[in-house]
Motif scaffolding. Structure first.
Motif, PDB file in Angstrom:
ATOM      1  N   LEU A  48     119.325  28.480  71.640  1.00 14.59           N
ATOM      2  CA  LEU A  48     120.035  29.460  70.809  1.00 14.59           C
ATOM      3  C   LEU A  48     120.861  28.750  69.744  1.00 14.59           C
ATOM      4  O   LEU A  48     120.939  29.208  68.604  1.00 14.59           O
ATOM      5  CB  LEU A  48     120.925  30.357  71.667  1.00 14.59           C
ATOM      6  N   GLY A  49     121.453  27.618  70.103  1.00 16.87           N
ATOM      7  CA  GLY A  49     122.226  26.835  69.152  1.00 16.87           C
ATOM      8  C   GLY A  49     121.380  26.333  67.988  1.00 16.87           C
ATOM      9  O   GLY A  49     121.882  26.142  66.885  1.00 16.87           O
ATOM     10  N   LEU A  50     120.088  26.155  68.236  1.00 19.25           N
ATOM     11  CA  LEU A  50     119.154  25.724  67.193  1.00 19.25           C
ATOM     12  C   LEU A  50     118.617  26.911  66.385  1.00 19.25           C
ATOM     13  O   LEU A  50     117.849  26.727  65.450  1.00 19.25           O
ATOM     14  CB  LEU A  50     117.981  24.958  67.815  1.00 19.25           C
ATOM     15  N   GLY A  51     119.002  28.127  66.791  1.00 21.35           N
ATOM     16  CA  GLY A  51     118.566  29.320  66.074  1.00 21.35           C
ATOM     17  C   GLY A  51     117.360  30.022  66.675  1.00 21.35           C
ATOM     18  O   GLY A  51     116.854  30.985  66.104  1.00 21.35           O
ATOM     19  N   HIS A  52     116.886  29.555  67.828  1.00 17.26           N
ATOM     20  CA  HIS A  52     115.750  30.213  68.482  1.00 17.26           C
ATOM     21  C   HIS A  52     116.177  31.561  69.040  1.00 17.26           C
ATOM     22  O   HIS A  52     117.361  31.788  69.325  1.00 17.26           O
ATOM     23  CB  HIS A  52     115.200  29.352  69.622  1.00 17.26           C
ATOM     24  N   GLU A  53     115.216  32.440  69.213  1.00 19.55           N
ATOM     25  CA  GLU A  53     115.440  33.735  69.843  1.00 19.55           C
ATOM     26  C   GLU A  53     114.613  33.777  71.119  1.00 19.55           C
ATOM     27  O   GLU A  53     113.586  33.104  71.226  1.00 19.55           O
ATOM     28  CB  GLU A  53     115.073  34.865  68.886  1.00 19.55           C
ATOM     29  N   ILE A  54     115.044  34.579  72.082  1.00 21.58           N
ATOM     30  CA  ILE A  54     114.467  34.540  73.423  1.00 21.58           C
ATOM     31  C   ILE A  54     114.134  35.954  73.891  1.00 21.58           C
ATOM     32  O   ILE A  54     114.904  36.882  73.661  1.00 21.58           O
ATOM     33  CB  ILE A  54     115.471  33.931  74.440  1.00 21.58           C
ATOM     34  N   GLU A  55     113.014  36.090  74.570  1.00 18.65           N
ATOM     35  CA  GLU A  55     112.687  37.314  75.299  1.00 18.65           C
ATOM     36  C   GLU A  55     112.539  36.933  76.761  1.00 18.65           C
ATOM     37  O   GLU A  55     112.002  35.869  77.082  1.00 18.65           O
ATOM     38  CB  GLU A  55     111.396  37.944  74.780  1.00 18.65           C
ATOM     39  N   PHE A  56     113.023  37.810  77.640  1.00 25.48           N
ATOM     40  CA  PHE A  56     112.963  37.511  79.066  1.00 25.48           C
ATOM     41  C   PHE A  56     112.897  38.787  79.883  1.00 25.48           C
ATOM     42  O   PHE A  56     113.138  39.885  79.375  1.00 25.48           O
ATOM     43  CB  PHE A  56     114.169  36.656  79.486  1.00 25.48           C
ATOM     44  N   SER A  69     115.924  41.007  75.122  1.00 23.64           N
ATOM     45  CA  SER A  69     115.804  40.031  74.044  1.00 23.64           C
ATOM     46  C   SER A  69     117.181  39.569  73.593  1.00 23.64           C
ATOM     47  O   SER A  69     118.167  40.307  73.679  1.00 23.64           O
ATOM     48  CB  SER A  69     115.047  40.623  72.859  1.00 23.64           C
ATOM     49  N   ILE A  70     117.219  38.330  73.128  1.00 22.81           N
ATOM     50  CA  ILE A  70     118.393  37.772  72.459  1.00 22.81           C
ATOM     51  C   ILE A  70     117.928  37.407  71.065  1.00 22.81           C
ATOM     52  O   ILE A  70     117.016  36.583  70.902  1.00 22.81           O
ATOM     53  CB  ILE A  70     118.936  36.527  73.182  1.00 22.81           C
ATOM     54  N   THR A  71     118.523  38.054  70.052  1.00 18.06           N
ATOM     55  CA  THR A  71     118.108  37.861  68.670  1.00 18.06           C
ATOM     56  C   THR A  71     119.320  37.676  67.765  1.00 18.06           C
ATOM     57  O   THR A  71     120.439  38.048  68.126  1.00 18.06           O
ATOM     58  CB  THR A  71     117.297  39.064  68.168  1.00 18.06           C
ATOM     59  N   GLN A  72     119.057  37.127  66.607  1.00 20.15           N
ATOM     60  CA  GLN A  72     120.107  36.950  65.607  1.00 20.15           C
ATOM     61  C   GLN A  72     119.835  37.897  64.444  1.00 20.15           C
ATOM     62  O   GLN A  72     118.703  37.973  63.954  1.00 20.15           O
ATOM     63  CB  GLN A  72     120.145  35.510  65.117  1.00 20.15           C
ATOM     64  N   THR A  73     120.867  38.632  64.015  1.00 15.32           N
ATOM     65  CA  THR A  73     120.764  39.520  62.864  1.00 15.32           C
ATOM     66  C   THR A  73     121.909  39.206  61.908  1.00 15.32           C
ATOM     67  O   THR A  73     122.740  38.331  62.190  1.00 15.32           O
ATOM     68  CB  THR A  73     120.859  41.003  63.279  1.00 15.32           C
ATOM     69  N   ASP A  74     121.987  39.953  60.825  1.00 16.45           N
ATOM     70  CA  ASP A  74     123.092  39.737  59.885  1.00 16.45           C
ATOM     71  C   ASP A  74     124.439  40.157  60.481  1.00 16.45           C
ATOM     72  O   ASP A  74     125.489  39.795  59.968  1.00 16.45           O
ATOM     73  CB  ASP A  74     122.835  40.467  58.567  1.00 16.45           C
ATOM     74  N   LYS A  75     124.428  40.889  61.594  1.00 16.05           N
ATOM     75  CA  LYS A  75     125.664  41.301  62.259  1.00 16.05           C
ATOM     76  C   LYS A  75     126.130  40.307  63.323  1.00 16.05           C
ATOM     77  O   LYS A  75     127.229  40.395  63.825  1.00 16.05           O
ATOM     78  CB  LYS A  75     125.482  42.684  62.885  1.00 16.05           C
ATOM     79  N   ILE A 106     122.074  40.979  72.229  1.00 12.71           N
ATOM     80  CA  ILE A 106     121.297  40.992  73.460  1.00 12.71           C
ATOM     81  C   ILE A 106     121.137  42.453  73.846  1.00 12.71           C
ATOM     82  O   ILE A 106     122.079  43.243  73.728  1.00 12.71           O
ATOM     83  CB  ILE A 106     121.967  40.164  74.584  1.00 12.71           C
ATOM     84  N   MET A 107     119.926  42.818  74.241  1.00 15.49           N
ATOM     85  CA  MET A 107     119.696  44.202  74.661  1.00 15.49           C
ATOM     86  C   MET A 107     118.389  44.319  75.434  1.00 15.49           C
ATOM     87  O   MET A 107     117.502  43.479  75.319  1.00 15.49           O
ATOM     88  CB  MET A 107     119.666  45.154  73.467  1.00 15.49           C
TER      89      MET A 107
END
Length: 84
Positions: free
Chosen positions: A16-24, A32-38, A42-43
């Protein structure tokens, strides 16, 4: 042998620190854990009532909860399905 295949919480933190996103999957449900403009989100898939938004990765890792449990505490029971 199986233990070596575990995706550790420390690996999650690094990715995550490298900017990766994860689904589990946790207890048969996809998240999912994702990055957005906000910020970092996680949801549970398609369930916006579970959406949690954090300012940064460290805040997410420290405070994110699934079913009232801290992400760190349930991570041993999570199956990572995708890393973007």
């Amino acid at each position: 042998m199986e233990e070596n295949l575990r995706y550790s919480f420390e690996q999650l933190e690094e990715d995550l620190g490298l900017g990766h996103e994860i689904e589990f999957v946790y207890q048969g449900e996809k998240y999912s854990i994702t990055q957005t403009d906000k910020g970092w989100n996680i949801m549970k898939f398609y369930d916006y009532e579970t959406l949690q938004i954090f300012n940064n990765v460290m805040d997410l890792l420290k405070n994110a909860r699934i079913k009232s449990k801290l992400l760190r505490d349930i991570w041993v029971d999570v199956e990572v399905t995708t890393i973007f």
